[in-house]
Design a protein around this motif. Structure first.
Motif, PDB file in Angstrom:
ATOM      1  N   VAL B  90       0.722  -1.116   0.047  1.00  0.00           N
ATOM      2  CA  VAL B  90      -0.162  -0.132   0.355  1.00  0.00           C
ATOM      3  C   VAL B  90       0.725   1.286  -0.010  1.00  0.00           C
ATOM      4  N   THR B  91       0.747   1.519  -0.869  1.00  0.00           N
ATOM      5  CA  THR B  91       1.616   2.655  -1.144  1.00  0.00           C
ATOM      6  C   THR B  91       0.760   4.672  -0.938  1.00  0.00           C
ATOM      7  N   ILE B  92       1.169   5.549  -1.196  1.00  0.00           N
ATOM      8  CA  ILE B  92      -0.094   6.719  -0.162  1.00  0.00           C
ATOM      9  C   ILE B  92       0.359   7.570  -1.849  1.00  0.00           C
ATOM     10  N   ALA B  93      -0.635   8.154  -2.691  1.00  0.00           N
ATOM     11  CA  ALA B  93      -1.054   8.419  -3.411  1.00  0.00           C
ATOM     12  C   ALA B  93      -0.405   9.741  -3.721  1.00  0.00           C
ATOM     13  N   GLY B  94      -0.189  10.356  -4.779  1.00  0.00           N
ATOM     14  CA  GLY B  94       0.388  11.900  -5.319  1.00  0.00           C
ATOM     15  C   GLY B  94      -0.822  12.892  -5.019  1.00  0.00           C
ATOM     16  N   MET B  95      -0.263  13.781  -4.165  1.00  0.00           N
ATOM     17  CA  MET B  95      -0.891  14.860  -3.524  1.00  0.00           C
ATOM     18  C   MET B  95      -0.526  15.720  -3.775  1.00  0.00           C
ATOM     19  N   THR B 117       6.983   2.023   3.258  1.00  0.00           N
ATOM     20  CA  THR B 117       6.478   2.746   2.386  1.00  0.00           C
ATOM     21  C   THR B 117       6.814   3.829   1.281  1.00  0.00           C
ATOM     22  N   SER B 118       5.880   4.108   0.541  1.00  0.00           N
ATOM     23  CA  SER B 118       6.026   5.485  -0.584  1.00  0.00           C
ATOM     24  C   SER B 118       5.404   5.993  -0.115  1.00  0.00           C
ATOM     25  N   THR B 119       5.946   7.722  -0.507  1.00  0.00           N
ATOM     26  CA  THR B 119       4.686   8.630  -0.736  1.00  0.00           C
ATOM     27  C   THR B 119       4.836   9.404  -2.642  1.00  0.00           C
ATOM     28  N   THR B 120       4.561  10.247  -2.431  1.00  0.00           N
ATOM     29  CA  THR B 120       4.531  10.379  -3.954  1.00  0.00           C
ATOM     30  C   THR B 120       3.991  12.362  -3.889  1.00  0.00           C
ATOM     31  N   THR B 121       4.820  13.214  -4.996  1.00  0.00           N
ATOM     32  CA  THR B 121       4.698  14.495  -4.607  1.00  0.00           C
ATOM     33  C   THR B 121       3.342  14.922  -5.056  1.00  0.00           C
ATOM     34  N   GLY B 122       3.188  15.718  -6.066  1.00  0.00           N
ATOM     35  CA  GLY B 122       1.948  16.460  -6.635  1.00  0.00           C
ATOM     36  C   GLY B 122       2.206  17.187  -7.941  1.00  0.00           C
ATOM     37  N   ASP B 123       0.801  18.135  -8.089  1.00  0.00           N
ATOM     38  CA  ASP B 123       1.170  18.721  -9.289  1.00  0.00           C
ATOM     39  C   ASP B 123       1.094  20.034  -8.148  1.00  0.00           C
ATOM     40  N   GLY B 124       3.120  20.254  -8.303  1.00  0.00           N
ATOM     41  CA  GLY B 124       3.554  21.559  -7.763  1.00  0.00           C
ATOM     42  C   GLY B 124       4.749  21.639  -7.158  1.00  0.00           C
ATOM     43  N   ASN B 128      11.322  20.483   0.818  1.00  0.00           N
ATOM     44  CA  ASN B 128      12.282  20.046   1.330  1.00  0.00           C
ATOM     45  C   ASN B 128      11.497  18.986   2.346  1.00  0.00           C
ATOM     46  N   GLU B 129      10.246  19.591   3.640  1.00  0.00           N
ATOM     47  CA  GLU B 129       9.858  18.728   4.279  1.00  0.00           C
ATOM     48  C   GLU B 129       9.001  17.342   3.587  1.00  0.00           C
ATOM     49  N   GLU B 130       8.576  17.138   2.517  1.00  0.00           N
ATOM     50  CA  GLU B 130       8.438  16.452   1.964  1.00  0.00           C
ATOM     51  C   GLU B 130       9.687  15.110   2.145  1.00  0.00           C
ATOM     52  N   ARG B 131      10.485  15.542   1.280  1.00  0.00           N
ATOM     53  CA  ARG B 131      11.836  14.748   0.990  1.00  0.00           C
ATOM     54  C   ARG B 131      12.342  14.215   2.017  1.00  0.00           C
ATOM     55  N   GLU B 132      12.402  15.465   3.109  1.00  0.00           N
ATOM     56  CA  GLU B 132      13.018  14.745   4.312  1.00  0.00           C
ATOM     57  C   GLU B 132      12.895  13.424   4.457  1.00  0.00           C
ATOM     58  N   HIS B 133      11.071  13.628   5.211  1.00  0.00           N
ATOM     59  CA  HIS B 133      10.533  12.958   5.767  1.00  0.00           C
ATOM     60  C   HIS B 133       9.943  11.562   4.817  1.00  0.00           C
ATOM     61  N   SER B 134      10.652  11.602   3.824  1.00  0.00           N
ATOM     62  CA  SER B 134       9.838  10.122   3.208  1.00  0.00           C
ATOM     63  C   SER B 134      10.760   9.503   2.450  1.00  0.00           C
ATOM     64  N   GLU B 135      10.792   8.375   3.076  1.00  0.00           N
ATOM     65  CA  GLU B 135      12.402   7.654   2.787  1.00  0.00           C
ATOM     66  C   GLU B 135      12.458   7.364   1.478  1.00  0.00           C
ATOM     67  N   THR B 136      11.168   7.440   1.041  1.00  0.00           N
ATOM     68  CA  THR B 136      10.464   6.063  -0.678  1.00  0.00           C
ATOM     69  C   THR B 136       9.742   7.416  -0.773  1.00  0.00           C
ATOM     70  N   LEU B 137      10.119   7.981  -2.051  1.00  0.00           N
ATOM     71  CA  LEU B 137       9.183   9.353  -3.126  1.00  0.00           C
ATOM     72  C   LEU B 137       9.416   9.066  -3.904  1.00  0.00           C
ATOM     73  N   VAL B 138       8.252   9.036  -4.812  1.00  0.00           N
ATOM     74  CA  VAL B 138       7.942   9.596  -6.203  1.00  0.00           C
ATOM     75  C   VAL B 138       8.034  10.875  -6.449  1.00  0.00           C
ATOM     76  N   TYR B 139       8.362  11.486  -7.220  1.00  0.00           N
ATOM     77  CA  TYR B 139       8.093  12.761  -7.860  1.00  0.00           C
ATOM     78  C   TYR B 139       7.347  12.599  -9.437  1.00  0.00           C
ATOM     79  N   GLN B 140       6.505  13.485  -9.176  1.00  0.00           N
ATOM     80  CA  GLN B 140       5.846  12.850 -10.090  1.00  0.00           C
ATOM     81  C   GLN B 140       5.797  14.155 -11.675  1.00  0.00           C
ATOM     82  N   LEU B 141       6.148  13.937 -12.950  1.00  0.00           N
ATOM     83  CA  LEU B 141       6.200  14.681 -14.195  1.00  0.00           C
ATOM     84  C   LEU B 141       4.478  14.908 -14.585  1.00  0.00           C
ATOM     85  N   LEU B 142       3.914  16.392 -14.207  1.00  0.00           N
ATOM     86  CA  LEU B 142       2.458  16.250 -14.843  1.00  0.00           C
ATOM     87  C   LEU B 142       3.006  17.239 -16.299  1.00  0.00           C
TER      88      LEU B 142
END
Ligand SMILES: Cc1cc2nc3c(=O)[nH]c(=O)nc-3n(C[C@H](O)[C@H](O)[C@H](O)COP(=O)(O)O)c2cc1C
Lengths: 238, 442
Positions: B90-95, B117-124, B128-142
């Motif tokens: 189960v992962t966290i979707a891009g928001m 598990t991973s979390t995901t950035t979003g449209d925007g 840094n907060e999100e990068r620092e606190h997410s061991e696994t981070l998916v970066y969206q290209l929108l």
């Protein structure tokens, strides 16, 4: 004397894409971000390859002899990339800084979403040149195709020739300068006064692009800012 | 008169029920369509319409809490040098940061990291907060490419090319002016306070052949290290999945029409796309036909609320799922504790969907500093971790009941359907029969 030999003497790193895999070339160029290496590179026989010299992040000079495919110099930072030929779709897309120059023509979406640096197209650029640009400056020696500067946010687009239909449709704060004719303006794009500050900026951009043109011959276009916040009275414009 | 006290002789129209009447009245008053957050609210065929058979004489179960039922999942094994290794499916979707406040994004990272598990950035863009606190981070290209830059591409753990979202396949993004704070404006290179409309098409590619070249460029920029996902809103899912595979995706995210959104026209949310249930089946069919099932991983989202939903999606062939709305609720969205404040802004706990408005009393879907400051990212992170653990335990419970030592061993044969529609869509038999409507079997 052959180009390869001349390059050797001038300490120019010579890479032949007919014999070197693209992956190897890009990896070597990327490695310059961490450890210093040759400052000047010449790439021959690109033969329309995609993603040539994309993702660079060092003060390197790269000359490409021939035509390149999609996304050449994509997301460029700091580097100078000169293409002695034509470039396909998405040239210097999302460029951050540095300089990208193409001697010939550029296909669609040149400089798309670029956030900094200068892109120079000496020939013509096709449709959607500068689409969603976010701070990049683009100077086109020739003309640009339709929907250029669509949703352009910041940065400037200079067109020494003509602009195609729907120039600057839904433009935000970008400045658009056109010397020739404009087939039509897109939604919310209007002609604006060319003041001294704009002439100064144009002079600087043309100089940086090494293009000989008189800033006084240009007209300026930009956003009427009528569509910035949705109003039902404007529904016909959408 | 309170609704419950109305006389028994009054009959409400099925066609023109109170919500329909209220919407016609609102539209005629305001002259603009309704924009809201959340996902589809109408009843749709869903995983609820499926049941697990459980073990019996022909199959034996695993012992709860004693016999291991593994939950790990690896995403991006096809081309990437560094696939994502997750402990749970189960992962966290891009928001987007913009739609959500900075502390809410931080909480998602904290919670996901705690359970592996991973979390995901979003449209925007990436904060840094999100990068620092997410061991696994998916970066969206929108399509908007707000904040896009090569440094963030390189510090991401995977890249997700967003073609569409289940709430609005074919639609662009929207962040209304009142949510554009200084920081959001700066990250997106736009003036403060204006409506930000993200494009619905990518600026530098159209169609599957271009997408393949685009993916090639992203791989070159990141030296072939990062898994590249392609996210599509569920519509022509069978073809989209096949084209994404052809274009070189390492993993595919299929977001069904129930999928949440931060701001979309209600008419779009409720009337475009297909539900998650048939989309899952179509995606698996497409992968199997290409011999790519489990080679290109499938992540399914849109209305995942419980371990039952997770287990059923996996049984149909997904490798993982992701959650958006449920994660917001886990962090305190729609909490009854805030009932008075919801009332003040014309809503009610359990009904709140005005994520576009930025006045969220829970401090989650807002850019207002005072509201955001109410939200505690540490507590929010713990809630996310708790919720993800429950989803995982529930999934394991169901998998063990079906005798599986790994959640990925769940299979369509473990399922039956409660309705003819669900049977046809999931291609499993109606409970108590061997009838799969639409299958060629006689
Ligand atoms: C507040 C909010 C913001 C979202 N922002 C994005 C986004 O920026 N990019 C994106 O691809 N999807 C976005 N989504 C959709 C989610 O990534 C995901 O597809 C969806 O929430 C899954 O369905 P669920 O909400 O039923 O779990 C957003 C959803 C919500 C609720």
């Amino acid at each position: 004397m052959a180009v390869a030999e001349r390059d050797q003497q001038a300490a120019v790193e010579h890479v032949d894409l007919e014999t070197t895999p693209l992956r190897e070339l890009n990896q070597r160029l990327h490695d310059l971000a961490g450890s210093p290496g040759p400052a000047a590179w010449r790439i021959v026989n690109p033969n329309g390859a995609h993603a040539v010299a994309c993702g660079l992040d060092s003060d390197v000079e790269v000359e490409v002899e021939g035509h390149v495919g999609y996304y050449c110099a994509g997301m460029n930072k700091r580097a100078t990339v000169r293409i002695h030929g034509n470039a396909s779709t998405g040239l210097a897309e999302n460029m951050m800084s540095g300089l990208v120059v193409v001697d010939g023509n550029a296909s669609q979406s040149a400089g798309a979403t670029g956030r900094g640096g200068l892109l120079v197209v000496r020939g013509d650029a096709a449709a959607r040149c500068g689409i969603s640009m976010k701070g990049i400056d683009i100077v086109v020696g020739g003309s640009v195709g339709h929907m250029s500067a669509f949703m352009a946010q910041t940065g400037s687009l200079v067109v020494c020739g003509d602009a195609g239909e729907a120039l600057g449709d839904s433009v935000y704060e970008s400045r658009l300068y056109v010397r020739g004719s404009v087939a039509s303006l897109g939604a919310d794009c209007v002609e604006k006064e060319l003041r001294d500050e704009h002439r100064t900026q144009l002079t600087e951009l043309l100089k940086a692009a090494e293009i000989d043109a008189d800033p006084a011959d240009f007209r300026r276009y930009g956003s009427a800012r009528q569509l910035y916040n949705f109003r039902i009275d404007n529904a016909g414009a959408y | 008169m309170a609704v419950t006290e109305r006389p028994w002789n009054l009959r409400e129209s099925y066609l023109f029920d109170r919500t329909v009447i209220a919407e016609i009245q609102r539209a005629s008053r305001e002259g603009i369509y309704d924009i809201r957050g959340f996902g589809a609210k109408r009843r749709l065929p869903h995983f609820d319409d499926l049941l697990f058979l459980g073990a019996s004489i022909s199959r034996y179960p695993l012992e709860g809490y004693r016999e291991r039922c593994a939950t790990d999942v690896v995403l991006g094994t096809r081309f990437a040098k560094k696939p994502l290794e997750l402990k749970i499916p189960v992962t966290i979707a891009g928001m987007s940061f913009g739609a959500l406040s900075a502390p809410a994004k931080e909480a998602l990272g904290r919670g996901a990291t705690e359970v592996g598990t991973s979390t995901t950035t979003g449209d925007g863009g990436m904060t840094n907060e999100e990068r620092e606190h997410s061991e696994t981070l998916v970066y969206q290209l929108l399509p908007s490419r707000y904040g896009m830059n090569p440094d963030d591409l390189r510090r991401a753990d995977a890249i997700e090319v967003v073609v569409g979202q289940g709430a609005k396949p074919g639609g662009g993004g929207m962040l209304l002016g009142h949510k554009i704070s200084d920081r959001v404006a700066e990250m997106r290179d736009l003036p403060k306070g204006i409506d930000q409309r993200s494009a619905s098409r990518h600026p530098d590619w159209t169609g599957p052949d271009d997408l393949e070249i685009k993916i090639g460029e992203l791989r070159e920029i990141t030296d072939w290290e990062k898994p590249i996902f392609v996210k599509v809103g569920a519509s022509r899912t069978y073809y989209d999945v096949q084209l994404a595979v052809k274009a070189g995706a390492d993993a595919i995210v299929v977001d069904g029409m129930q999928g949440g959104t931060a701001a979309t026209q209600d008419v779009f949310i409720e009337h475009v796309g297909i539900p998650t249930l048939p989309a899952t089946r179509l995606a698996v069919d497409a992968l199997q036909e290409l011999g790519m099932h489990r080679q290109v991983q499938l992540i399914v989202s849109g209305g995942i609320r419980s371990g039952a939903d997770v287990a059923k999606a996996l049984a149909l062939g997904a490798d993982a799922v992701s959650i958006g709305t449920a994660a917001l609720v886990a962090m305190g969205d729609n909490s009854p504790e805030l009932e008075d404040e919801y009332r003040e802004i014309g809503s009610s706990a359990g009904f709140y969907d005005d994520y576009q408005a930025g006045r969220d009393p829970a401090g989650i879907s807002t850019q207002d500093d005072d509201l955001a400051a109410r939200f505690d990212p540490v507590l929010g992170g713990r809630r996310i971790a708790n919720f993800l653990r429950v989803l995982t335990l529930e999934t394991q419970t169901l998998a063990r009941a079906c005798g599986k030592s790994h959640v990925h061993n769940l299979e369509p044969e473990d399922l039956v359907a409660l309705t003819v529609e669900a049977a046809a869509m999931a291609r499993v038999p109606v409970a108590g029969t061997d009838w799969i409507p639409g299958s060629n079997r006689t």
